[in-house]
Design an enzyme around this catalytic site. Structure first.
Site, PDB file in Angstrom:
ATOM      1  N   GLU A   1       1.001   4.830  17.249  1.00  0.00           N
ATOM      2  CA  GLU A   1      -0.168   4.407  18.017  1.00  0.00           C
ATOM      3  C   GLU A   1       0.113   3.224  18.947  1.00  0.00           C
ATOM      4  OE1 GLU A   1      -3.011   3.327  14.971  1.00  0.00           O
ATOM      5  OE2 GLU A   1      -2.194   1.317  14.789  1.00  0.00           O
TER       6      GLU A   1
ATOM      7  N   ARG B   1      -2.994   3.108   7.577  1.00  0.00           N
ATOM      8  CA  ARG B   1      -1.953   2.912   8.590  1.00  0.00           C
ATOM      9  C   ARG B   1      -1.320   4.271   8.877  1.00  0.00           C
ATOM     10  NH1 ARG B   1      -4.113  -1.107   9.651  1.00  0.00           N
ATOM     11  NH2 ARG B   1      -3.337  -3.251   9.647  1.00  0.00           N
TER      12      ARG B   1
HETATM   13  P1  NAD Z   1      -6.078  -4.388  -0.509  1.00  0.00           P
HETATM   14  O1  NAD Z   1      -4.869  -5.247  -0.476  1.00  0.00           O
HETATM   15  O2  NAD Z   1      -7.358  -4.927  -1.009  1.00  0.00           O
HETATM   16  O3  NAD Z   1      -5.758  -3.060  -1.361  1.00  0.00           O
HETATM   17  C1  NAD Z   1      -4.583  -2.317  -1.226  1.00  0.00           C
HETATM   18  C2  NAD Z   1      -4.385  -1.567  -2.559  1.00  0.00           C
HETATM   19  O4  NAD Z   1      -3.294  -0.656  -2.383  1.00  0.00           O
HETATM   20  C3  NAD Z   1      -4.032  -2.501  -3.735  1.00  0.00           C
HETATM   21  O5  NAD Z   1      -4.891  -2.243  -4.822  1.00  0.00           O
HETATM   22  C4  NAD Z   1      -2.595  -2.123  -4.060  1.00  0.00           C
HETATM   23  O6  NAD Z   1      -2.274  -2.234  -5.439  1.00  0.00           O
HETATM   24  C5  NAD Z   1      -2.574  -0.669  -3.604  1.00  0.00           C
HETATM   25  N1  NAD Z   1      -1.234  -0.131  -3.422  1.00  0.00           N
HETATM   26  C6  NAD Z   1      -0.087  -0.795  -3.110  1.00  0.00           C
HETATM   27  N2  NAD Z   1       0.930   0.087  -3.072  1.00  0.00           N
HETATM   28  C7  NAD Z   1       0.409   1.300  -3.358  1.00  0.00           C
HETATM   29  C8  NAD Z   1       0.966   2.613  -3.472  1.00  0.00           C
HETATM   30  N3  NAD Z   1       2.259   2.828  -3.314  1.00  0.00           N
HETATM   31  N4  NAD Z   1       0.135   3.636  -3.765  1.00  0.00           N
HETATM   32  C9  NAD Z   1      -1.184   3.431  -3.962  1.00  0.00           C
HETATM   33  N5  NAD Z   1      -1.770   2.213  -3.866  1.00  0.00           N
HETATM   34  C10 NAD Z   1      -0.974   1.173  -3.566  1.00  0.00           C
HETATM   35  O7  NAD Z   1      -6.229  -3.836   0.979  1.00  0.00           O
HETATM   36  P2  NAD Z   1      -7.572  -3.341   1.711  1.00  0.00           P
HETATM   37  O8  NAD Z   1      -8.277  -4.503   2.299  1.00  0.00           O
HETATM   38  O9  NAD Z   1      -8.290  -2.400   0.826  1.00  0.00           O
HETATM   39  O10 NAD Z   1      -6.931  -2.547   2.950  1.00  0.00           O
HETATM   40  C11 NAD Z   1      -6.189  -1.354   2.733  1.00  0.00           C
HETATM   41  C12 NAD Z   1      -5.462  -1.001   4.007  1.00  0.00           C
HETATM   42  O11 NAD Z   1      -6.420  -0.629   5.004  1.00  0.00           O
HETATM   43  C13 NAD Z   1      -4.695  -2.163   4.660  1.00  0.00           C
HETATM   44  O12 NAD Z   1      -3.390  -2.260   4.121  1.00  0.00           O
HETATM   45  C14 NAD Z   1      -4.670  -1.790   6.107  1.00  0.00           C
HETATM   46  O13 NAD Z   1      -3.476  -1.094   6.381  1.00  0.00           O
HETATM   47  C15 NAD Z   1      -5.846  -0.837   6.265  1.00  0.00           C
HETATM   48  N6  NAD Z   1      -6.875  -1.347   7.176  1.00  0.00           N
HETATM   49  C16 NAD Z   1      -7.277  -0.566   8.206  1.00  0.00           C
HETATM   50  C17 NAD Z   1      -8.261  -1.026   9.084  1.00  0.00           C
HETATM   51  C18 NAD Z   1      -8.763  -0.179  10.224  1.00  0.00           C
HETATM   52  O14 NAD Z   1      -9.382  -0.734  11.161  1.00  0.00           O
HETATM   53  N7  NAD Z   1      -8.587   1.123  10.218  1.00  0.00           N
HETATM   54  C19 NAD Z   1      -8.802  -2.283   8.891  1.00  0.00           C
HETATM   55  C20 NAD Z   1      -8.387  -3.042   7.792  1.00  0.00           C
HETATM   56  C21 NAD Z   1      -7.421  -2.574   6.939  1.00  0.00           C
END
Ligand code: NAD
Length: 372
Positions: A263, A234
């Site tokens: 964005e 994000r």
């Molecule tokens: P997920 O929930 O599987 O994993 C997120 C991880 O981040 C978890 O393990 C959590 O413990 C960790 N986390 C929470 N707070 C944290 C911190 N302060 N520091 C470090 N780690 C922390 O999520 P995911 O499916 O892997 O997705 C991750 C992110 O990717 C989503 O939150 C979303 O914003 C983004 N995303 C982007 C797109 C895109 O099209 N670019 C698509 C899907 C998701």
């Protein structure tokens, strides 16, 4: 069941219509983005479908609830654009699509990295103009380099596995690493330490109050001079002006992003006639060592099929009076467990003042700087 689909593009129609073929729900496609002013467009529909730039804040949710909406389905994994507590208070059910192909975003992240380090955009432009000079296109091997994964959920783990396939050493920071990381071979450590050792830093944590500007003037100072920064999570994770300065001074050697802090006004529309009016973004895209894509990490056939399937599954369950899968408003759902806000200042092992839920058993702790 009737559903108003906000921010609907042609590709949304294509995949949702295919997923709905047998279910027979009535899908009303709206080009408008949801906000407090457009929410009334959902009048008479008990469900809405939202994408990442729809703003489901308290005011918009109140209008939706007034119009008779009871189900809010998200066509995304992230839900930072929805006021979950207000939705819960209004009695709305909110579902998301957390299970869609994490490989889509992971592979896009790696595509950005490879394109940056091997200067593919420059090479492509040169060859199209008949210029076969390789002067200025010198890259570096990923093999043998150290990467830091910040956030080891589905996407972060997938990126880490690909990096390991390149022969890279993978460090990781996550305040709550899941049990799946036990056998990952990632070396977990404090944020300051993993940032300090990495040649490549890739962000995969959600945008939360305490992760906003995770990469700031302060934390950029912890990073290795000349590191490459990747953010496909994000835009708000980056203090973009500080990152721009770091690129201009050489603290960062390259930046690959699929999302941008501001964005919302730009995404998924053609602004080529007007040009980029956002000065910071215009300066970023003008740099040869920066690659920006417009939030397309999720955009593969497999992920779109999965997102559409999750939307229709939520409608099926809701219409049948059953609990919806992947509900964010259920008691004890993930939004209820958001960590407390804390600044990124000092560097205890878990700077967010949280202990890891499970100590990764077979991961190697990264050496603290003082021990290195
Ligand atoms: P997920 O929930 O599987 O994993 C997120 C991880 O981040 C978890 O393990 C959590 O413990 C960790 N986390 C929470 N707070 C944290 C911190 N302060 N520091 C470090 N780690 C922390 O999520 P995911 O499916 O892997 O997705 C991750 C992110 O990717 C989503 O939150 C979303 O914003 C983004 N995303 C982007 C797109 C895109 O099209 N670019 C698509 C899907 C998701």
């Amino acid at each position: 069941m009737q559903i108003a689909v906000f921010s609907a593009k042609q590709h949304d129609r294509r995949f949702l219509d295919a997923a709905n073929a047998r279910a027979g729900h009535v899908l009303h496609y709206l080009e408008a983005r949801l906000d407090r002013h457009t929410a009334a467009l959902a009048a008479g529909r008990p469900a809405v479908s939202l994408f990442v730039n729809d703003r489901a804040d308290a005011a918009a949710l109140a209008v939706l609830a007034d119009q008779g909406v009871r189900l809010v389905t998200l066509r995304s994994a992230g839900y930072n654009h929805v006021d979950i507590e207000t939705a819960r208070a209004l009695g709305l059910t909110v579902t998301h699509a957390p299970d869609y192909s994490p490989h889509a975003v992971a592979e896009h992240t790696v595509a950005l990295l490879l394109a940056l380090v091997r200067r593919i955009p420059q090479a492509y432009s040169r060859v199209r103009e008949g210029n076969f000079s390789i002067e200025g296109l010198l890259g570096f091997d990923l093999h043998g380099k150290t990467a830091a994964i910040v956030g080891t959920g589905r996407i972060g783990r997938s990126v880490g596995r690909i990096f390991q396939g390149f022969g890279m050493r993978v460090l990781a920071y996550d305040p709550r690493p899941g049990p799946e990381t036990r056998t990952s071979g990632f070396a977990f450590g404090a944020l300051e330490d993993v940032l300090g050792e990495a040649d490549i830093v890739s962000l995969h944590c959600p945008l939360l109050p305490n992760t906003r500007h995770l990469i700031s003037h302060a934390t950029l100072g912890w990073m290795k001079r000349g590191a490459v920064l990747l953010n496909t999570s994000r835009g708000g994770l980056l203090e973009t002006s500080a990152v721009l300065e770091a690129l201009e001074t050489g603290r960062l050697s390259a930046l690959g992003i699929d999302i941008y802090e501001d964005e919302a006004a730009l995404l998924y529309e053609d602004h080529s006639e007007q040009g980029l009016r956002d000065e910071v973004l215009a300066r970023l895209v003008a740099l040869p060592n920066v690659l920006v894509t417009g939030h397309q990490g999720f955009f593969t056939r497999e992920a779109m099929e999965s997102i559409a399937g999750a939307t229709i599954a939520a409608l099926d369950a809701f219409a049948a009076g059953l609990p919806c899968p992947r509900t964010l408003t259920a008691p004890g759902a993930s939004s209820a467990r958001l960590p407390p806000a804390a600044p990124h200042g000092s560097s205890p092992a878990f700077p967010l003042n949280m202990e890891p839920s499970t100590e990764p058993a077979e991961t190697v702790p990264v050496a603290r700087k003082s021990e290195a």
